[in-house]
Design a protein around this motif. Sequence first.
Motif, PDB file in Angstrom:
ATOM      1  N   ALA A 114      43.048  62.145  46.651  1.00 41.23           N
ATOM      2  CA  ALA A 114      43.488  61.036  47.490  1.00 41.23           C
ATOM      3  C   ALA A 114      42.293  60.311  48.096  1.00 41.23           C
ATOM      4  CB  ALA A 114      44.416  61.554  48.589  1.00 41.23           C
ATOM      5  N   GLU A 115      41.314  61.085  48.550  1.00 45.43           N
ATOM      6  CA  GLU A 115      40.111  60.478  49.138  1.00 45.43           C
ATOM      7  C   GLU A 115      39.335  59.701  48.085  1.00 45.43           C
ATOM      8  OE1 GLU A 115      36.013  61.788  51.527  1.00 45.43           O
ATOM      9  OE2 GLU A 115      37.560  63.282  51.058  1.00 45.43           O
ATOM     10  N   ALA A 116      39.237  60.280  46.885  1.00 44.04           N
ATOM     11  CA  ALA A 116      38.517  59.602  45.809  1.00 44.04           C
ATOM     12  C   ALA A 116      39.235  58.324  45.399  1.00 44.04           C
ATOM     13  CB  ALA A 116      38.371  60.538  44.607  1.00 44.04           C
ATOM     14  N   ARG A 117      40.577  58.342  45.408  1.00 42.88           N
ATOM     15  CA  ARG A 117      41.326  57.140  45.042  1.00 42.88           C
ATOM     16  C   ARG A 117      40.974  55.978  45.974  1.00 42.88           C
ATOM     17  NH1 ARG A 117      46.104  56.196  42.117  1.00 42.88           N
ATOM     18  NH2 ARG A 117      45.526  58.101  41.007  1.00 42.88           N
ATOM     19  N   GLU A 118      40.671  56.299  47.229  1.00 47.10           N
ATOM     20  CA  GLU A 118      40.333  55.265  48.186  1.00 47.10           C
ATOM     21  C   GLU A 118      38.862  54.864  48.128  1.00 47.10           C
ATOM     22  OE1 GLU A 118      42.258  53.429  50.247  1.00 47.10           O
ATOM     23  OE2 GLU A 118      43.861  54.323  49.061  1.00 47.10           O
ATOM     24  N   SER A 119      37.981  55.855  47.979  1.00 46.89           N
ATOM     25  CA  SER A 119      36.552  55.562  48.096  1.00 46.89           C
ATOM     26  C   SER A 119      35.833  55.486  46.752  1.00 46.89           C
ATOM     27  CB  SER A 119      35.874  56.631  48.957  1.00 46.89           C
ATOM     28  OG  SER A 119      35.964  57.902  48.341  1.00 46.89           O
ATOM     29  N   GLY A 120      36.419  56.084  45.707  1.00 42.80           N
ATOM     30  CA  GLY A 120      35.770  56.067  44.403  1.00 42.80           C
ATOM     31  C   GLY A 120      34.821  57.227  44.212  1.00 42.80           C
ATOM     32  N   LEU A 121      33.935  57.431  45.155  1.00 41.83           N
ATOM     33  CA  LEU A 121      32.954  58.510  45.059  1.00 41.83           C
ATOM     34  C   LEU A 121      33.015  59.372  46.314  1.00 41.83           C
ATOM     35  CD1 LEU A 121      29.816  56.616  43.692  1.00 41.83           C
ATOM     36  CD2 LEU A 121      31.109  58.386  42.489  1.00 41.83           C
ATOM     37  N   LEU A 122      33.049  60.674  46.109  1.00 38.33           N
ATOM     38  CA  LEU A 122      33.032  61.592  47.253  1.00 38.33           C
ATOM     39  C   LEU A 122      31.599  62.012  47.532  1.00 38.33           C
ATOM     40  CD1 LEU A 122      36.172  63.777  46.495  1.00 38.33           C
ATOM     41  CD2 LEU A 122      35.981  61.668  47.807  1.00 38.33           C
ATOM     42  N   GLU A 142      33.311  50.378  46.797  1.00 40.16           N
ATOM     43  CA  GLU A 142      34.388  49.677  47.488  1.00 40.16           C
ATOM     44  C   GLU A 142      34.729  48.372  46.775  1.00 40.16           C
ATOM     45  OE1 GLU A 142      37.332  48.323  49.963  1.00 40.16           O
ATOM     46  OE2 GLU A 142      36.547  50.334  49.615  1.00 40.16           O
ATOM     47  N   GLN A 143      33.715  47.689  46.278  1.00 46.01           N
ATOM     48  CA  GLN A 143      33.961  46.456  45.525  1.00 46.01           C
ATOM     49  C   GLN A 143      34.771  46.752  44.261  1.00 46.01           C
ATOM     50  OE1 GLN A 143      30.125  44.629  44.829  1.00 46.01           O
ATOM     51  NE2 GLN A 143      29.596  44.675  47.014  1.00 46.01           N
ATOM     52  N   ALA A 144      34.433  47.864  43.604  1.00 46.16           N
ATOM     53  CA  ALA A 144      35.162  48.252  42.394  1.00 46.16           C
ATOM     54  C   ALA A 144      36.607  48.598  42.719  1.00 46.16           C
ATOM     55  CB  ALA A 144      34.459  49.433  41.734  1.00 46.16           C
ATOM     56  N   ARG A 145      36.818  49.288  43.843  1.00 45.86           N
ATOM     57  CA  ARG A 145      38.191  49.643  44.224  1.00 45.86           C
ATOM     58  C   ARG A 145      39.025  48.393  44.476  1.00 45.86           C
ATOM     59  NH1 ARG A 145      41.527  49.934  48.229  1.00 45.86           N
ATOM     60  NH2 ARG A 145      40.011  49.017  49.672  1.00 45.86           N
ATOM     61  N   ARG A 146      38.454  47.423  45.160  1.00 46.98           N
ATOM     62  CA  ARG A 146      39.203  46.196  45.441  1.00 46.98           C
ATOM     63  C   ARG A 146      39.535  45.441  44.155  1.00 46.98           C
ATOM     64  NH1 ARG A 146      35.463  45.512  49.866  1.00 46.98           N
ATOM     65  NH2 ARG A 146      34.315  43.969  48.641  1.00 46.98           N
ATOM     66  N   LYS A 147      38.642  45.513  43.183  1.00 44.01           N
ATOM     67  CA  LYS A 147      38.835  44.749  41.949  1.00 44.01           C
ATOM     68  C   LYS A 147      39.721  45.483  40.948  1.00 44.01           C
ATOM     69  CE  LYS A 147      36.176  42.118  38.527  1.00 44.01           C
ATOM     70  NZ  LYS A 147      34.815  41.709  38.096  1.00 44.01           N
ATOM     71  N   TRP A 148      39.538  46.813  40.843  1.00 41.33           N
ATOM     72  CA  TRP A 148      40.239  47.556  39.790  1.00 41.33           C
ATOM     73  C   TRP A 148      41.121  48.685  40.309  1.00 41.33           C
ATOM     74  CZ3 TRP A 148      34.690  47.039  38.565  1.00 41.33           C
ATOM     75  CH2 TRP A 148      34.434  45.956  37.709  1.00 41.33           C
ATOM     76  N   ALA A 152      44.968  51.753  35.600  1.00 41.21           N
ATOM     77  CA  ALA A 152      45.008  53.146  35.143  1.00 41.21           C
ATOM     78  C   ALA A 152      43.598  53.705  35.018  1.00 41.21           C
ATOM     79  CB  ALA A 152      45.726  53.228  33.792  1.00 41.21           C
ATOM     80  N   GLN A 153      42.644  52.842  34.683  1.00 44.14           N
ATOM     81  CA  GLN A 153      41.264  53.305  34.529  1.00 44.14           C
ATOM     82  C   GLN A 153      40.672  53.750  35.866  1.00 44.14           C
ATOM     83  OE1 GLN A 153      42.426  50.382  32.998  1.00 44.14           O
ATOM     84  NE2 GLN A 153      42.721  51.639  31.165  1.00 44.14           N
ATOM     85  N   TRP A 154      41.017  53.041  36.932  1.00 41.65           N
ATOM     86  CA  TRP A 154      40.534  53.469  38.251  1.00 41.65           C
ATOM     87  C   TRP A 154      41.127  54.829  38.609  1.00 41.65           C
ATOM     88  CZ3 TRP A 154      36.784  52.308  41.548  1.00 41.65           C
ATOM     89  CH2 TRP A 154      36.860  52.794  42.854  1.00 41.65           C
ATOM     90  N   ALA A 155      42.387  55.028  38.277  1.00 38.26           N
ATOM     91  CA  ALA A 155      43.031  56.316  38.544  1.00 38.26           C
ATOM     92  C   ALA A 155      42.331  57.431  37.780  1.00 38.26           C
ATOM     93  CB  ALA A 155      44.507  56.261  38.167  1.00 38.26           C
ATOM     94  N   GLN A 156      42.015  57.190  36.499  1.00 36.03           N
ATOM     95  CA  GLN A 156      41.292  58.190  35.711  1.00 36.03           C
ATOM     96  C   GLN A 156      39.916  58.459  36.303  1.00 36.03           C
ATOM     97  OE1 GLN A 156      41.068  57.082  31.584  1.00 36.03           O
ATOM     98  NE2 GLN A 156      43.289  56.809  31.397  1.00 36.03           N
ATOM     99  N   TYR A 157      39.230  57.399  36.653  1.00 37.98           N
ATOM    100  CA  TYR A 157      37.883  57.525  37.214  1.00 37.98           C
ATOM    101  C   TYR A 157      37.891  58.357  38.486  1.00 37.98           C
ATOM    102  CZ  TYR A 157      33.830  56.083  39.984  1.00 37.98           C
ATOM    103  OH  TYR A 157      32.725  56.077  40.782  1.00 37.98           O
ATOM    104  N   THR A 158      38.819  58.051  39.399  1.00 37.96           N
ATOM    105  CA  THR A 158      38.829  58.753  40.679  1.00 37.96           C
ATOM    106  C   THR A 158      39.288  60.203  40.530  1.00 37.96           C
ATOM    107  OG1 THR A 158      41.052  57.866  41.159  1.00 37.96           O
ATOM    108  CG2 THR A 158      39.156  56.650  42.021  1.00 37.96           C
TER     109      THR A 158
END
Length: 269
Positions: A114-122, A142-148, A152-158
């Motif tokens: 959940a934290e990674a979904r918001e921040s991208g990187l822990l 944060e810029q990547a989270r706002r854009k993507w 589904a790719q952001w979900a996989q990444y996080t």
Amino acid sequence: MAEPSGTADTAVTVGTAASRVGVTVRTLHHWDEIGLVRPSRRSPAGYRLYAASDLAHLHRVVVHRELGVSLEETARLLEAPAEEAADALLRQSDRLRERITRLEGLADALDRMAEARESGLLLSAEDQVAIFGERWNPDWSEQARRKWGHTAQWAQYTERAAQRTTEDWHRITAGVEALNAELIEAMRAGVEPGSERADALAEQHRASIGVYFHCTHSMQVLIGRTYVEDPAFRANQEALAPGLARWLHEVIDANARRRGVDPATATWE
């Protein structure tokens, strides 16, 4: 006709008993029918009544069931000598603690996801710079989270990021640096897009993206296009070596054509 709510003594109705031990009335009826836990009393109207000792048996059955013990084994344990029953309870207590530990680990993993979904990187901003280099901007996540963030790719990444340690990120970064060095060497050596070596490098590049999320050849084409069309991405590539952005873009497109993907019609699959 509804069953009575209780009696003058401590015996309770099947509905109350079911509520107290957390099962359904139907379950208690079944346990009664198979002789697992039979109510010790009946009301004058013939309704089941559970005494305190019956409730104690029911609680034991529920504990056994939660731990995956079969009804047959549970029935045996209920009739077992006190010492054997106590040993069984201690073993089940140990298994329960192990299960709790596993569940706590799963809960921690879910929190990290959940934290990674918001921040991208822990990773702290300091750790990000230490791992990814002085040119890394911690705001990029944060810029990547706002854009993507909706993809589904952001979900996989996080999800993958949530499972990675600092050492994992160091290994990934080392791999990217090694690939960049190989790409720069090939470009300076005059390797032509569409050549066997260039295609192999394009596949290595796609695999490096696949560390973060599944990347098709069509998706790679669109990523390669950003290297020449997006000022920030182009600047990042050109900082590695002048001309790298255009050359890598052409290498990716040529490899995609060989794989049956027309760069002109590539889509984010």
